[in-house]
Enzyme design. Structure first.
Site, mmCIF file in Angstrom:
data_model
loop_
_atom_site.group_PDB
_atom_site.id
_atom_site.type_symbol
_atom_site.label_atom_id
_atom_site.label_comp_id
_atom_site.label_asym_id
_atom_site.label_seq_id
_atom_site.Cartn_x
_atom_site.Cartn_y
_atom_site.Cartn_z
ATOM 1 N N GLU A 153 0.838 -1.220 0.000
ATOM 2 C CA GLU A 153 0.000 0.000 0.000
ATOM 3 C C GLU A 153 0.864 1.259 0.000
ATOM 4 O O GLU A 153 0.514 2.247 0.628
ATOM 5 C CB GLU A 153 -0.919 0.026 1.231
ATOM 6 C CG GLU A 153 -2.031 -0.967 1.185
ATOM 7 C CD GLU A 153 -3.067 -0.629 0.122
ATOM 8 O OE1 GLU A 153 -3.657 -1.573 -0.412
ATOM 9 O OE2 GLU A 153 -3.251 0.559 -0.173
HETATM 10 C C1 LIG Z 1 2.631 -9.645 -0.117
HETATM 11 C C2 LIG Z 1 2.359 -8.477 -1.008
HETATM 12 C C3 LIG Z 1 1.053 -8.124 -1.278
HETATM 13 C C4 LIG Z 1 0.777 -7.069 -2.148
HETATM 14 N N1 LIG Z 1 -0.528 -6.779 -2.486
HETATM 15 C C5 LIG Z 1 -0.763 -5.924 -3.519
HETATM 16 C C6 LIG Z 1 -2.077 -5.779 -4.071
HETATM 17 O O1 LIG Z 1 -3.050 -6.369 -3.588
HETATM 18 N N2 LIG Z 1 -2.233 -4.980 -5.156
HETATM 19 C C7 LIG Z 1 -1.199 -4.305 -5.721
HETATM 20 O O2 LIG Z 1 -1.411 -3.623 -6.704
HETATM 21 N N3 LIG Z 1 0.059 -4.402 -5.205
HETATM 22 C C8 LIG Z 1 0.295 -5.191 -4.135
HETATM 23 N N4 LIG Z 1 1.561 -5.328 -3.626
HETATM 24 C C9 LIG Z 1 2.635 -4.521 -4.187
HETATM 25 C C10 LIG Z 1 3.138 -3.447 -3.226
HETATM 26 O O3 LIG Z 1 2.165 -2.468 -3.033
HETATM 27 C C11 LIG Z 1 4.475 -2.912 -3.799
HETATM 28 O O4 LIG Z 1 5.423 -3.937 -3.627
HETATM 29 C C12 LIG Z 1 4.917 -1.640 -3.122
HETATM 30 O O5 LIG Z 1 4.053 -0.590 -3.456
HETATM 31 C C13 LIG Z 1 6.350 -1.242 -3.518
HETATM 32 O O6 LIG Z 1 6.557 -1.337 -4.886
HETATM 33 P P1 LIG Z 1 7.831 -2.141 -5.439
HETATM 34 O O7 LIG Z 1 7.828 -3.468 -4.776
HETATM 35 O O8 LIG Z 1 7.812 -2.120 -6.918
HETATM 36 O O9 LIG Z 1 9.072 -1.335 -4.894
HETATM 37 P P2 LIG Z 1 9.804 -0.110 -5.638
HETATM 38 O O10 LIG Z 1 8.776 0.882 -6.077
HETATM 39 O O11 LIG Z 1 10.746 -0.617 -6.650
HETATM 40 O O12 LIG Z 1 10.610 0.533 -4.437
HETATM 41 C C14 LIG Z 1 11.874 0.028 -3.963
HETATM 42 C C15 LIG Z 1 12.403 0.955 -2.874
HETATM 43 O O13 LIG Z 1 12.622 2.274 -3.406
HETATM 44 C C16 LIG Z 1 11.900 3.236 -2.657
HETATM 45 N N5 LIG Z 1 11.401 4.279 -3.574
HETATM 46 C C17 LIG Z 1 10.807 4.121 -4.760
HETATM 47 N N6 LIG Z 1 10.487 5.328 -5.288
HETATM 48 C C18 LIG Z 1 10.884 6.251 -4.402
HETATM 49 C C19 LIG Z 1 10.825 7.675 -4.356
HETATM 50 N N7 LIG Z 1 10.230 8.385 -5.302
HETATM 51 N N8 LIG Z 1 11.340 8.295 -3.268
HETATM 52 C C20 LIG Z 1 11.897 7.584 -2.263
HETATM 53 N N9 LIG Z 1 11.984 6.254 -2.271
HETATM 54 C C21 LIG Z 1 11.485 5.580 -3.312
HETATM 55 C C22 LIG Z 1 10.764 2.475 -1.999
HETATM 56 O O14 LIG Z 1 10.313 3.122 -0.822
HETATM 57 C C23 LIG Z 1 11.435 1.132 -1.710
HETATM 58 O O15 LIG Z 1 12.134 1.208 -0.503
HETATM 59 C C24 LIG Z 1 1.856 -6.339 -2.719
HETATM 60 C C25 LIG Z 1 3.169 -6.686 -2.411
HETATM 61 C C26 LIG Z 1 3.434 -7.749 -1.600
HETATM 62 C C27 LIG Z 1 4.863 -8.136 -1.357
#
Ligand SMILES: Cc1cc2nc3c(=O)[nH]c(=O)nc-3n(C[C@H](O)[C@H](O)[C@H](O)COP(=O)(O)OP(=O)(O)OC[C@H]3O[C@@H](n4cnc5c(N)ncnc54)[C@H](O)[C@@H]3O)c2cc1C
Length: 591
Positions: free
Chosen positions: A441
């Site tokens: 989220e």
């Molecule tokens: C068990 C699980 C359930 C989930 N359920 C859902 C769901 O139901 N629906 C759905 O759509 N998604 C879902 N997700 C996805 C989840 O919301 C994302 O994993 C999360 O939003 C982070 O995205 P990412 O993994 O691509 O990380 P990234 O966006 O690649 O981020 C990697 C790191 O970089 C940091 N970062 C990225 N951009 C910035 C910025 N602009 N400034 C500072 N820091 C930054 C982040 O904080 C993080 O620490 C789920 C994930 C998991 C693991």
């Protein structure tokens, strides 16, 4: 692990004595007929039973077994379908839903406490209905009447579940770069094509249909977040008469194997020209999804609270029974080989830290839920005010409750010593389960950026001033009360420090583009401590001077919070004021 007992006394105390919810409900026309103290207490008591008797017993077995994927079909662990049926039969899915479509129209203040119990008992289970609630909310707020009539009643009933499909392999935080396509069709529907990952409840065997809310882009959409639209894509198409029709072209390609919440199916979803319908306006999908996300984000915060409460209940029982070493004051139970570990100051530190964070979070979630209710059911200026408070406080609740949730569950594990690391005691599962709440989220880093950037710097601190004025009004109202001075004086000091730090970051952002990001996480935590201080002072203002054990326990925990935890706000302020220089100084290749 101790059996879960719903903290009904604490919940009733907050609802009725601290926040006087029934007075608020009585003056809001939409709630006056539905919500009152008696109904609220009965609802909480019933959920307490469901959580303790049906959901909690499935928590460990669900973790051990996990979900299964077999040739595109997902099944949940043993006992989950029956428990889900019991949940639906109880009408729980309709609790906060719109009465026009079969909802009960209950306030979020009550819904938040119900969610806490669900999450304490079984976070994995809770995610299925909580996601459905969020999907209903987005649909109710942005969908056409036709979509609402067709989908909401079955979603409130739980026969159809909801899922939220945002994330793609290359697009998590940055949803502006999603690739899922939506092509308009002659019949007014859209053909949805693309792959989504990490979709909670993307497929399962609990409900007869799953309604996906999917972010996708039209062929001519502008680049970035302004080109995203929201679509409703059912797993099974629904005929005009409401009966289920053909299978839609949306399938689960696999499920993830993960650290925790193993009984929650986390699915990779493939949309191969699936039929979908636009929700809200073209290219305004992100805003519509945020309706759901604000709701979900408080809900995710509450997952952190629920896990903390569960961990605390076990830790306190263990600390009373486990005997090791003698009290520094001399033997307390000389008839035993050693004293129970609850006599040791450090064990008391761990337990009280849990108790103080849990009490702060429960009060703050009720407070935020109050603003959510006012933003939904209030009118005019009051509604606008409430919307600003919700916008400001949602990232605080999501990130602070869950960061403290991990801390609390680790403390609960630590109270068990080596046994906390062993599966059978249940404490390690809570640590694993709660960890995701800091990530999904929107990661907590992104919540912090949202708080300081969009919610504070972007409006020159206007939302913050509303919150500060609310705290200040409480301070002024209690300034002459000597019995409360031990809380009011430090609260005033920390509020002023937060005001100064907020002003300093807003100023620094004018010349340093890295200033908000550099300040963000420590600022959110400082804010969190001040918000909890406000909550504990409010609690103390009701409890102080009362002789009943419950109230005495509240006052003593408030004292502990002010003496031992609130001082961290000062250190966090120093980190925020250190600015971006040392963060940005190290060249990338020197890391
Ligand atoms: C068990 C699980 C359930 C989930 N359920 C859902 C769901 O139901 N629906 C759905 O759509 N998604 C879902 N997700 C996805 C989840 O919301 C994302 O994993 C999360 O939003 C982070 O995205 P990412 O993994 O691509 O990380 P990234 O966006 O690649 O981020 C990697 C790191 O970089 C940091 N970062 C990225 N951009 C910035 C910025 N602009 N400034 C500072 N820091 C930054 C982040 O904080 C993080 O620490 C789920 C994930 C998991 C693991």
């Amino acid at each position: 692990m101790a059996d879960y007992k719903a903290p009904l006394r604490e919940m009733n105390f907050l609802l009725h004595e601290v926040f006087e919810a029934d007075k608020l409900w009585a003056r809001l026309p939409a709630l006056a007929e539905t919500a009152d103290r008696e109904t609220a207490d009965a609802i909480l008591e019933e959920m307490g039973k469901l959580a303790a008797n049906t959901l909690d017993p499935l928590n460990r077995s669900g973790d051990e077994e996990g979900c299964h994927w077999n040739d595109g079909v997902v099944t949940t662990p043993e006992g989950f379908p029956e428990a889900y049926a019991t949940y639906c039969e109880g009408g729980w899915g309709a609790l906060v839903g719109n009465p026009e479509y079969g909802g009960m129209g209950m306030p979020k203040m009550l819904g938040a406490q119900v969610e806490e119990m669900l999450c304490s008992a079984n976070i994995s289970f809770a995610l299925y209905p909580v996601l459905t609630n969020g999907a209903c909310l987005a649909l109710d707020a942005h969908g056409s009447d036709e979509l609402k009539e067709k989908y909401l009643p079955n979603m409130y009933a739980g026969t159809w579940a909801g899922a939220m499909d945002l994330t793609e392999p290359h697009a998590g935080t940055d949803l502006g770069i999603i690739r899922t396509k939506a092509e308009p069709q002659d019949d007014g529907s859209y053909r949805i094509t693309g792959s989504k990952i990490f979709i909670t409840g993307g497929d399962h065997d609990l409900s007869e249909n799953i309604i996906h809310l999917v972010l996708a882009k039209l062929p001519d959409a502008p680049k970035g977040p302004k080109g995203i639209s929201l679509f409703l894509v059912p797993k099974i198409l629904v005929n005009d008469d409401g009966s289920l029709g053909e299978r839609n072209a949306v399938h689960c390609g696999s499920i993830e194997h993960k650290m925790g919440i193993k009984a929650s199916a986390t699915c990779a979803m493939n949309f191969d020209g699936a039929k979908g319908w636009l929700v809200g306006e073209v290219n305004k999908g992100l805003a519509a999804m945020f309706t759901m996300m604000n709701y979900e984000r408080l809900g995710v915060g509450i997952q952190g609270l629920g896990a903390s409460e569960r961990s605390y209940q076990s830790a306190i029982e263990y600390a009373r029974e486990r005997v090791q070493s003698r009290s520094p004051e001399g033997a307390k139970q000389p008839e035993k080989s050693a004293d129970p570990i609850i006599v040791h100051p450090d064990v008391r530190r761990m337990l009280l830290t849990q108790k103080a964070y849990i009490g702060g979070a429960r009060a703050l979630s009720t407070y935020v839920a109050k603003w959510l209710d006012l933003s939904k059911y209030g009118e005019g200026e009051e509604k606008q005010h409430a919307e600003a408070m919700v916008a400001l406080l949602t990232p605080v609740a999501k990130a602070f409750f869950t960061d403290k949730g991990l801390e609390c569950t680790v403390l609960g594990q630590q109270v068990f010593g080596g046994h906390g690391y062993i599966r059978e005691w249940g404490q390690e599962q809570l640590v694993r389960d709660v960890r995701i709440t800091q990530i999904y989220e929107g990661t907590n880093g992104i919540q912090a950026l949202d708080l300081i950037g969009r919610k504070t710097v972007a409006n020159g601190g206007a939302f913050f001033e509303l919150f500060a004025a609310d705290v200040q009004a409480f301070i002024n109202a209690n300034a002459g009360n000597d019995a409360l001075a031990e809380f009011i004086v430090p609260l005033a000091t920390e509020l002023q420090r937060l005001k100064d730090v907020t002003a300093a970051v807003i100023e620094a952002a004018k010349t340093d583009p890295n200033a908000p990001g550099a300040a963000s996480v420590e600022y959110l935590h400082q804010f969190g401590y001040v918000a909890y201080a406000y909550m504990w002072a409010k609690v103390a203002s009701v409890a102080v001077g009362q002789s009943d054990d419950f109230y005495r326990s509240q006052v003593k925990t408030a004292r502990f919070f002010f003496a031992r935890l609130l001082p961290q706000a000062k250190a966090l302020a120093a980190s925020v004021l250190a600015g971006s220089e040392t963060l940005m100084d190290l060249e990338e290749d020197l890391f």
